[in-house]
Design an enzyme around this catalytic site. Structure first.
Site, mmCIF file in Angstrom:
data_model
loop_
_atom_site.group_PDB
_atom_site.id
_atom_site.type_symbol
_atom_site.label_atom_id
_atom_site.label_comp_id
_atom_site.label_asym_id
_atom_site.label_seq_id
_atom_site.Cartn_x
_atom_site.Cartn_y
_atom_site.Cartn_z
ATOM 1 N N LYS A 172 2.730 2.091 -4.613
ATOM 2 C CA LYS A 172 3.567 1.523 -6.278
ATOM 3 C C LYS A 172 3.049 2.153 -6.881
ATOM 4 C CE LYS A 172 3.493 -2.675 -4.942
ATOM 5 N NZ LYS A 172 2.998 -2.312 -3.734
ATOM 6 N N GLY A 207 -4.712 -3.295 -4.531
ATOM 7 C CA GLY A 207 -4.656 -3.184 -5.291
ATOM 8 C C GLY A 207 -4.012 -1.498 -5.205
ATOM 9 N N HIS A 208 -4.185 -1.162 -6.475
ATOM 10 C CA HIS A 208 -3.505 0.054 -6.838
ATOM 11 C C HIS A 208 -4.945 1.274 -6.903
ATOM 12 C CE1 HIS A 208 0.434 -1.366 -7.131
ATOM 13 N NE2 HIS A 208 0.060 -2.277 -8.375
ATOM 14 N N ASN A 224 -5.565 -10.155 -4.437
ATOM 15 C CA ASN A 224 -5.287 -9.768 -3.553
ATOM 16 C C ASN A 224 -4.715 -8.148 -2.967
ATOM 17 O OD1 ASN A 224 -2.987 -10.635 -3.957
ATOM 18 N ND2 ASN A 224 -2.282 -11.128 -2.159
ATOM 19 N N ASP A 273 0.696 -0.916 0.221
ATOM 20 C CA ASP A 273 -0.238 0.425 -0.221
ATOM 21 C C ASP A 273 0.392 1.306 -0.270
ATOM 22 O OD1 ASP A 273 -2.152 -1.958 0.655
ATOM 23 O OD2 ASP A 273 -1.921 -1.936 2.798
ATOM 24 N N VAL A 315 -7.405 -0.684 -0.789
ATOM 25 C CA VAL A 315 -8.373 -0.295 -1.530
ATOM 26 C C VAL A 315 -9.007 -1.160 -2.155
ATOM 27 C CG1 VAL A 315 -7.821 -0.271 -4.202
ATOM 28 C CG2 VAL A 315 -6.439 1.053 -2.749
ATOM 29 N N GLN A 357 2.186 -6.345 -3.641
ATOM 30 C CA GLN A 357 1.675 -6.741 -1.851
ATOM 31 C C GLN A 357 3.097 -6.029 -1.806
ATOM 32 O OE1 GLN A 357 0.280 -8.037 0.166
ATOM 33 N NE2 GLN A 357 -0.956 -9.022 -1.503
ATOM 34 N N THR A 384 2.511 -12.947 2.231
ATOM 35 C CA THR A 384 1.843 -13.710 1.193
ATOM 36 C C THR A 384 2.642 -14.739 0.859
ATOM 37 O OG1 THR A 384 0.695 -13.151 -0.922
ATOM 38 C CG2 THR A 384 3.011 -12.260 -1.210
#
Length: 428
Positions: A16, A40-41, A38, A13, A298, A223, A238
């Site tokens: 990126k 989000g951006h 799994n 988070d 997100v 991630q 992850t």
């Protein structure tokens, strides 16, 4: 022309999406090489805000070819929903390529993910329940389903039946759930085949040919470093390789072709899910960072855990990724604080650690050692050069740069695509 890897330097988070989106306007291909839906951006373009989960950020940049590499696990329902949502907003999604070797997330793995996590009780990992872990486990157990399998109904049926032979035993006898009908799964997956076919390619070959032709590639990690299955805070990680090395295994482009590795870090720290977090703030300061930074997932909407900048983690990320540059995001969130602490070391049972402790137990019991830096009150969202920042903000960036062991080449001072200060050209 370079091949650039962009990775998260904390627990995810970090922004990126914005970093890769900005670079994406200057590259030819943007490649997602690990993870699934799994994470989000969020990318803000003018007045438009886009939340991407599975798709590479480069899909928002005209002329860029977005690629889902072989290291990604693909939920086809999510893929097509995202594509439809973007198309409805006028985004051209026709350039997307998907690796034939990428693994597909079947619906039974989403079920297993959720029931397994509940079964763990207090020992929960904090997964998103989207079937990511079970699908990577299938990949390693050699019972996974790949994108290419959807174009041969006989092969697909054999693979689904093979996978469910064991999984149905677990669902029925361990978790007290009903068995999954293999034919239902086969029919569901075959239903995606016609639409998927035109997107599928030998992406490893195409990417290497693109480099041979002088094209510029950007590899986008899902991630982050501290969630990497090998180098993160295991087992609270992850299921894929989220560090720079994963760009090679997850795309089919060899390490000698990578020119630059960019780490993205917030001006403070956040993490989602369970696991140790030395600089976590549980009181008013943590709430301030969460609300000022909009720290909610997100993909999941979960509130993120927040804490001060951790230079020990930054140095570790710099080392295991071989970072050449750092991009610092959300510096504007710190505006208004009188003092801004930075973690420079850990205290573990009276022993000072300036590097990551060698074992997870020590990290779990680490107490942060802080150095306080002066804050600032001036609005910095309009700054577009380093000299336009208040002196205290400049000193904060320079101090953190020295502590992190890597130059800070860009600084985010707001949510918009243009709200960035560039100190060094990431593609130069």
């Amino acid at each position: 022309m370079p091949a650039v890897v962009v990775v998260g330097a904390q627990w995810g988070d970090e922004g990126k999406g914005k970093a890769t989106d900005q670079l994406g306007a200057r590259v030819d291909y943007v490649v997602k090489f690990n993870g699934g839906n799994n994470a989000g951006h969020t990318v803000v373009v003018g007045k438009e805000k886009y939340a991407l989960h599975l798709l590479p950020s480069g899909i928002l940049s005209p002329g860029v070819v977005p690629v889902i590499g072989n290291g990604v696990v693909v939920d086809l329902e999510v893929l097509f929903r995202e594509l439809d949502d973007l198309a409805a907003r006028g985004v051209d999604t026709s350039r997307l390529l998907v690796s034939a070797a990428a693994h597909v997330i079947p619906s039974y793995n989403r079920t297993l993910d959720k029931v397994t996590e509940r079964f763990l009780g207090k020992r929960q990992i904090g997964t998103t329940g989207r079937g990511i872990g079970p699908t990577y486990a299938d990949k390693m157990s050699r019972v996974g389903i790949r994108v290419q399998d959807l174009f041969d109904a006989s092969i697909l049926r054999q693979k689904v039946e093979g996978a469910l032979t064991q999984k149905n035993q677990m669902l029925v006898k361990v978790y007290n759930r009903r068995a999954v009908d293999p034919e239902e799964i086969v029919a569901e997956l075959l239903g995606y085949a016609d639409r998927l076919r035109s997107m599928v390619a030998d992406t490893a070959l195409l990417l290497n040919q693109a480099l041979d032709a002088g094209k510029t590639l950007l590899f986008e990690a899902g991630q982050a470093t501290m969630l990497d299955v090998d180098h993160g805070t295991y087992p609270f990680v992850t299921s894929s390789s989220a560090t720079a090395g994963g760009a090679c295994t997850g795309s089919g482009v060899g390490p000698t072709r990578i020119d630059r590795v960019v780490g993205v870090t917030k001006a403070y720290t956040t993490r989602v899910g369970e696991g140790p977090f030395p600089t976590e703030l549980l009181g008013e300061e943590g709430t301030f960072l969460r609300e000022a930074g909009g720290e909610y997932g997100v993909t999941t909407g979960r509130p993120r855990r927040t804490g001060w900048y951790d230079a020990v983690v930054a140095r570790y990320a710099s080392r295991v990724n071989g970072l050449t540059d750092l991009v610092m995001t959300k510096l504007d969130v710190l505006t208004g604080l009188e003092k801004v602490p930075v973690c420079v070391a850990y205290d573990v049972d009276g022993v000072r650690h300036t590097e990551m402790p060698p074992d997870q137990s020590a990290f779990h019991h680490a107490t942060p050692v802080y150095e306080e830096l002066d804050g600032w009150t001036e609005d910095i969202t309009g700054a577009r050069s380093f000299g336009e920042l208040p002196p205290a903000a400049q000193r904060y960036v320079l101090a953190v740069e020295e502590m992190s062991g890597c130059r800070i080449s860009a600084i985010g001072v707001g949510a918009d695509r243009s709200a960035t200060i560039v100190r060094h050209d990431l593609l130069g």
